[in-house]
Design a protein around this motif. Sequence first.
Motif, PDB file in Angstrom:
ATOM      1  N   ASN A 159      -1.729   5.941  -5.428  1.00 27.52           N
ATOM      2  CA  ASN A 159      -1.608   5.969  -4.254  1.00 27.52           C
ATOM      3  C   ASN A 159      -0.562   6.904  -3.943  1.00 27.52           C
ATOM      4  O   ASN A 159      -0.524   7.187  -3.010  1.00 27.52           O
ATOM      5  CB  ASN A 159      -2.005   5.139  -3.042  1.00 27.52           C
ATOM      6  CG  ASN A 159      -3.396   4.306  -2.608  1.00 27.52           C
ATOM      7  OD1 ASN A 159      -4.768   5.138  -2.929  1.00 27.52           O
ATOM      8  ND2 ASN A 159      -2.756   2.699  -3.020  1.00 27.52           N
ATOM      9  N   GLN A 160       0.818   5.887  -4.350  1.00 26.70           N
ATOM     10  CA  GLN A 160       1.768   6.657  -3.658  1.00 26.70           C
ATOM     11  C   GLN A 160       1.893   8.396  -4.496  1.00 26.70           C
ATOM     12  O   GLN A 160       2.957   8.777  -4.157  1.00 26.70           O
ATOM     13  CB  GLN A 160       3.448   5.664  -5.065  1.00 26.70           C
ATOM     14  CG  GLN A 160       4.473   6.287  -4.723  1.00 26.70           C
ATOM     15  CD  GLN A 160       5.041   5.832  -3.175  1.00 26.70           C
ATOM     16  OE1 GLN A 160       4.102   4.504  -2.088  1.00 26.70           O
ATOM     17  NE2 GLN A 160       5.658   6.565  -2.379  1.00 26.70           N
ATOM     18  N   SER A 161       1.125   8.048  -5.622  1.00 24.71           N
ATOM     19  CA  SER A 161       0.744   9.858  -6.348  1.00 24.71           C
ATOM     20  C   SER A 161       0.484  10.961  -5.320  1.00 24.71           C
ATOM     21  O   SER A 161       0.791  11.698  -5.582  1.00 24.71           O
ATOM     22  CB  SER A 161       0.549   9.591  -7.654  1.00 24.71           C
ATOM     23  OG  SER A 161       0.897   8.987  -8.535  1.00 24.71           O
ATOM     24  N   ALA A 162      -0.095  10.383  -4.604  1.00 29.53           N
ATOM     25  CA  ALA A 162      -0.852  10.994  -3.822  1.00 29.53           C
ATOM     26  C   ALA A 162      -0.703  12.204  -2.918  1.00 29.53           C
ATOM     27  O   ALA A 162       0.198  12.944  -2.528  1.00 29.53           O
ATOM     28  CB  ALA A 162      -2.065  10.824  -3.283  1.00 29.53           C
ATOM     29  N   LEU A 163       1.076  11.448  -2.556  1.00 31.75           N
ATOM     30  CA  LEU A 163       1.587  11.557  -0.478  1.00 31.75           C
ATOM     31  C   LEU A 163       2.806  12.969  -0.861  1.00 31.75           C
ATOM     32  O   LEU A 163       3.379  13.182  -2.380  1.00 31.75           O
ATOM     33  CB  LEU A 163       2.772  10.382  -0.320  1.00 31.75           C
ATOM     34  CG  LEU A 163       1.983   9.376   0.717  1.00 31.75           C
ATOM     35  CD1 LEU A 163       3.491   8.353   0.996  1.00 31.75           C
ATOM     36  CD2 LEU A 163       1.239  10.031   1.438  1.00 31.75           C
ATOM     37  N   GLY A 164       2.355  14.139  -0.054  1.00 31.82           N
ATOM     38  CA  GLY A 164       3.383  15.392  -0.718  1.00 31.82           C
ATOM     39  C   GLY A 164       2.035  16.369  -1.476  1.00 31.82           C
ATOM     40  O   GLY A 164       2.815  17.465  -1.458  1.00 31.82           O
ATOM     41  N   THR A 197      -1.461  19.371   3.165  1.00 33.13           N
ATOM     42  CA  THR A 197      -1.184  18.401   2.310  1.00 33.13           C
ATOM     43  C   THR A 197      -0.675  17.353   2.820  1.00 33.13           C
ATOM     44  O   THR A 197      -1.330  16.775   4.052  1.00 33.13           O
ATOM     45  CB  THR A 197       1.069  19.001   3.148  1.00 33.13           C
ATOM     46  OG1 THR A 197       0.938  20.229   2.987  1.00 33.13           O
ATOM     47  CG2 THR A 197       1.841  17.640   2.489  1.00 33.13           C
ATOM     48  N   ILE A 198      -1.039  16.320   2.187  1.00 31.63           N
ATOM     49  CA  ILE A 198      -1.913  14.941   1.944  1.00 31.63           C
ATOM     50  C   ILE A 198      -0.766  14.253   2.630  1.00 31.63           C
ATOM     51  O   ILE A 198       0.490  14.120   2.400  1.00 31.63           O
ATOM     52  CB  ILE A 198      -2.176  14.578   0.966  1.00 31.63           C
ATOM     53  CG1 ILE A 198      -2.677  15.315  -0.075  1.00 31.63           C
ATOM     54  CG2 ILE A 198      -2.793  12.668   0.747  1.00 31.63           C
ATOM     55  CD1 ILE A 198      -4.162  14.202  -1.470  1.00 31.63           C
ATOM     56  N   VAL A 199      -0.939  13.217   3.887  1.00 26.94           N
ATOM     57  CA  VAL A 199       0.296  12.929   4.504  1.00 26.94           C
ATOM     58  C   VAL A 199      -0.173  11.467   4.637  1.00 26.94           C
ATOM     59  O   VAL A 199       0.308  10.853   4.796  1.00 26.94           O
ATOM     60  CB  VAL A 199       0.225  13.361   6.249  1.00 26.94           C
ATOM     61  CG1 VAL A 199       1.223  14.853   5.444  1.00 26.94           C
ATOM     62  CG2 VAL A 199      -0.599  12.947   6.875  1.00 26.94           C
ATOM     63  N   GLY A 200      -1.425  10.573   4.529  1.00 25.31           N
ATOM     64  CA  GLY A 200      -1.558   9.672   4.151  1.00 25.31           C
ATOM     65  C   GLY A 200      -3.160   8.679   3.282  1.00 25.31           C
ATOM     66  O   GLY A 200      -3.426   9.881   2.645  1.00 25.31           O
ATOM     67  N   VAL A 201      -2.992   7.989   3.016  1.00 25.07           N
ATOM     68  CA  VAL A 201      -3.921   6.956   1.780  1.00 25.07           C
ATOM     69  C   VAL A 201      -4.375   6.398   2.977  1.00 25.07           C
ATOM     70  O   VAL A 201      -3.970   4.813   3.565  1.00 25.07           O
ATOM     71  CB  VAL A 201      -3.941   6.208   1.120  1.00 25.07           C
ATOM     72  CG1 VAL A 201      -4.728   6.159   0.429  1.00 25.07           C
ATOM     73  CG2 VAL A 201      -2.925   8.144  -0.339  1.00 25.07           C
ATOM     74  N   LEU A 202      -6.102   5.734   3.460  1.00 25.94           N
ATOM     75  CA  LEU A 202      -5.876   5.890   4.431  1.00 25.94           C
ATOM     76  C   LEU A 202      -7.167   3.820   3.336  1.00 25.94           C
ATOM     77  O   LEU A 202      -7.119   3.903   2.062  1.00 25.94           O
ATOM     78  CB  LEU A 202      -7.686   5.853   4.684  1.00 25.94           C
ATOM     79  CG  LEU A 202      -7.291   6.357   5.892  1.00 25.94           C
ATOM     80  CD1 LEU A 202      -9.007   6.997   6.346  1.00 25.94           C
ATOM     81  CD2 LEU A 202      -7.053   6.574   7.243  1.00 25.94           C
ATOM     82  N   PRO A 203      -7.098   2.730   3.804  1.00 25.23           N
ATOM     83  CA  PRO A 203      -7.323   1.562   3.356  1.00 25.23           C
ATOM     84  C   PRO A 203      -8.888   1.574   2.712  1.00 25.23           C
ATOM     85  O   PRO A 203      -9.700   2.490   3.025  1.00 25.23           O
ATOM     86  CB  PRO A 203      -8.010   0.605   4.816  1.00 25.23           C
ATOM     87  CG  PRO A 203      -7.158   1.163   5.088  1.00 25.23           C
ATOM     88  CD  PRO A 203      -7.149   3.203   4.950  1.00 25.23           C
ATOM     89  N   PRO A 204      -8.497   0.877   1.356  1.00 22.20           N
ATOM     90  CA  PRO A 204     -10.201   1.011   0.214  1.00 22.20           C
ATOM     91  C   PRO A 204     -11.537   0.536   1.684  1.00 22.20           C
ATOM     92  O   PRO A 204     -11.547  -0.174   2.373  1.00 22.20           O
ATOM     93  CB  PRO A 204     -10.168  -0.174  -0.408  1.00 22.20           C
ATOM     94  CG  PRO A 204      -8.225  -0.149  -0.466  1.00 22.20           C
ATOM     95  CD  PRO A 204      -8.138  -0.197   0.702  1.00 22.20           C
ATOM     96  N   GLY A 205     -12.713   1.085   1.266  1.00 25.40           N
ATOM     97  CA  GLY A 205     -14.016   1.067   1.528  1.00 25.40           C
ATOM     98  C   GLY A 205     -13.802   0.968   2.994  1.00 25.40           C
ATOM     99  O   GLY A 205     -14.814   1.628   3.698  1.00 25.40           O
ATOM    100  N   PHE A 206     -13.087   2.170   3.610  1.00 26.17           N
ATOM    101  CA  PHE A 206     -13.021   2.961   5.038  1.00 26.17           C
ATOM    102  C   PHE A 206     -13.443   4.797   4.256  1.00 26.17           C
ATOM    103  O   PHE A 206     -12.685   5.122   3.377  1.00 26.17           O
ATOM    104  CB  PHE A 206     -12.218   3.334   5.605  1.00 26.17           C
ATOM    105  CG  PHE A 206     -12.088   4.314   6.879  1.00 26.17           C
ATOM    106  CD1 PHE A 206     -13.121   3.344   7.951  1.00 26.17           C
ATOM    107  CD2 PHE A 206     -12.220   5.248   6.782  1.00 26.17           C
ATOM    108  CE1 PHE A 206     -13.331   4.417   9.323  1.00 26.17           C
ATOM    109  CE2 PHE A 206     -12.366   5.938   8.398  1.00 26.17           C
ATOM    110  CZ  PHE A 206     -12.960   5.389   8.936  1.00 26.17           C
TER     111      PHE A 206
END
Length: 797
Positions: free
Chosen positions: A157-162, A173-182
């Motif tokens: 997840n940390q790698s996805a930001l930015g 630009t990716i600014v957030g990652v949602l919780p698993p399952g949503f």
Amino acid sequence: MDLKFALRSLLRNPGFTLLAVLVMALGIGANTAVFSVVNAVLLKPLAYSDPDRVVTLSSTWRGSPVHGTASAPDFHDWHNQSSAFAAMAYYQNDETSVTAGPTAEYGKVAVVTPEFFRVFNLEPILGRTFTPDEQKEGGPHAVVISHAFSQTHFGANQSALGQTVKMLDKTFTIVGVLPPGFNFPQKTDIWFPASVFGETESRSAHNYLVVGRLKPNVTLEQAQAQMTSIGTRLEQQYPNSNKGKGVAVTRMRDEMVNKIQLTLYLLLGAVALVLLIACANVANLLLAKATTRTREIAIRAAVGASRSRIIRQLITESVLMALLSGAAGLVLAVLGSQALVALAPTNVPRLAETSIDGWVLAFTLGVSVLASLLFGLAPALHASRVDLNDALKQGGTRAVLGGGSRIRGALVVAEIALSVILLAGAGLLIKSFNALHNVALGFHPEHVLVMESSVPAEGLDSARRATRFYKDLLHDVAALPGVTASGATRTTPGHVSSNGSYWLDHLPPQDQMSLSAPEAVFSVVTPGAFSTLGIPLRTGRDFNDSDIYDAPFAVIINEALARKSFPGQDPIGHTVFCGFDSLNPMKIVGVVGDVRQYGPAHPPSQEIYMPYEQHPQPSTALSILVRTTNDPATLQETLRRKTRERSPDVPVKFTTMDASLAENVAAPRFRTLVLGIFAAIAVCLAMAGVYGVMAYLVSQRSNEIGLRMALGARPADISRLVLREGMLLAAAGLVLGLAGAIAATRLLTSMLFEVKPGDPSTYAAVAILLAIVALAASYLPAHRASKVDPLVALRQE
């Protein structure tokens, strides 16, 4: 003590115990398997915070049961004038080309308004949601991604930001990652603000799905009352667009399962009948076993055991047997639930959540205990009613159990009656599905490969480049060996992506564009699409390479629209206006045959076909159609390579027209197949019941049969006697079953296609089948009775 004695009693008769456990395990396992699916789809709460407060809001029209999408202006009025909601948002979702690595792929994306994540009380596990600037038109392009998308494309997840993703001819630009399952809606990978592309301002353009969260102190009924008032106000304020239009507020779970819940409840009811038949079978087995235990029970009564004590012991044995059956049934349920998930339509919501959880285990335990009472109580009551003097005499067994024959006969009649109900339901669904399968579609789907594709484009210029891409690609496809015809369409037959109002020969003023105008399906096609699909051209011409963006706009209509709008006239040369992507006048140049656009179960609607080059913006995602002389699958890799040679940014996926159409009948195929399996199980159990009763009667009446033969009865006479008794049981069950079926199958009315619930041919076929089954089940006991040696039988007496 009772439990230990019950266990010893069952172990003394392992063959009997195994047979009874297997029969009950079949019924319990089938019930548990179906309940596990019902539990996952219908009963489990949604995996959101306070899920019962999450609702959908839909447009409704007076006199129609349909819940439709909303227009953007209506949504904003709903949002601004209501006070019942803590949050309200609209969204649109689609599949499009997404590049988050070296190659483009299909990704599921959704555009959302600012309060979307508040509706679900959702916070990203990493990063943030959209800022006010990102939700303004022309603001920075930002996306939020699902946890699954983050893991598969960025590893952590940390790698996805930015990081950035490219889609819709833009870089986000990716600014957030949602919780698993949503992953709402429909397994979405990427969410971005609706302001990126703006919104349709017409109140007649119903393009958006709306969700909301009720405030803590507001009930669903109060919210509905408030929205009804708002709908009435909008109807008065905008009579041309909102006449007859209202608002429906529905709990999200109810809206999600609306199309499948009747099918699942039908299967649950059907499998309950299977369990009852299994219980009747085991009850018959227990009554037969009671024959050998008469002296045992009489001795226990003679030494002081009360009738209630004997009943308790026999019920304990039944409960123990049912628990063993429940354990075996759980194994069958795991396999059965996996089979149901594999057979079910892919669009059933939350189907992947099917599992054997605590609720399912509790259901299995409850069903097992209930079944033990159903199959154990009647034999226990009967066996405990013992006459000591008669039972302790030699030969007293038959006298004691005389009433058991009547009970066993009644149980078999009940089995046959329940089987008739299941068979009638299955027969109606089979006949309906056969009619659905054989209905004239208006085109020829065989040997047609479908390649879905999406060209990244935003704005008119890039959309026109996309149409040139398709033009060049279709030229390459047409030259491939084995290709007899090729073309492309925005949506394949059996699916509809757009519809709306149309006007003929003149366009009314904006304030007079009422919803009462006729409606049609809007389709975009390339030259060659009609011939590839086998849609006949009735009059006029097909589209050709002269129908370009700068040429006068052309249109082709189907026969249904020609009949409705031009009765007794030639439609060629008339002008059509529609609100698809512009209100430019379009000249009718041809008429083609009707196609069932909404699937085989729905009659053809009016349809307007438009050439792709004249409508470039809706034509950036087309399905390439290729008719071949060979197996369509052999062309997949060739088409994939040709597409990548033209552009590596265009993702593709393949299917066939046959497979695409199969999606339209997935639900009726599922319920027909499963109900047919349950009906077959029921018939087998009923056949076993008839055989068991007739074999029991023959063994109990062997002396009588010997006497008859000694007095001159021929073997054929004895066979007819036994067969007649078996057929009398079948006839009684058939009469009761047909009466029950006529009442029960009315529940299937909405599931039947071109078949009435009271279809006489189906009931006749059921009656004939049950008669054959009963005759076959009675034949072996009848044959055995005809072989009785009268000397042996009389000597035993």
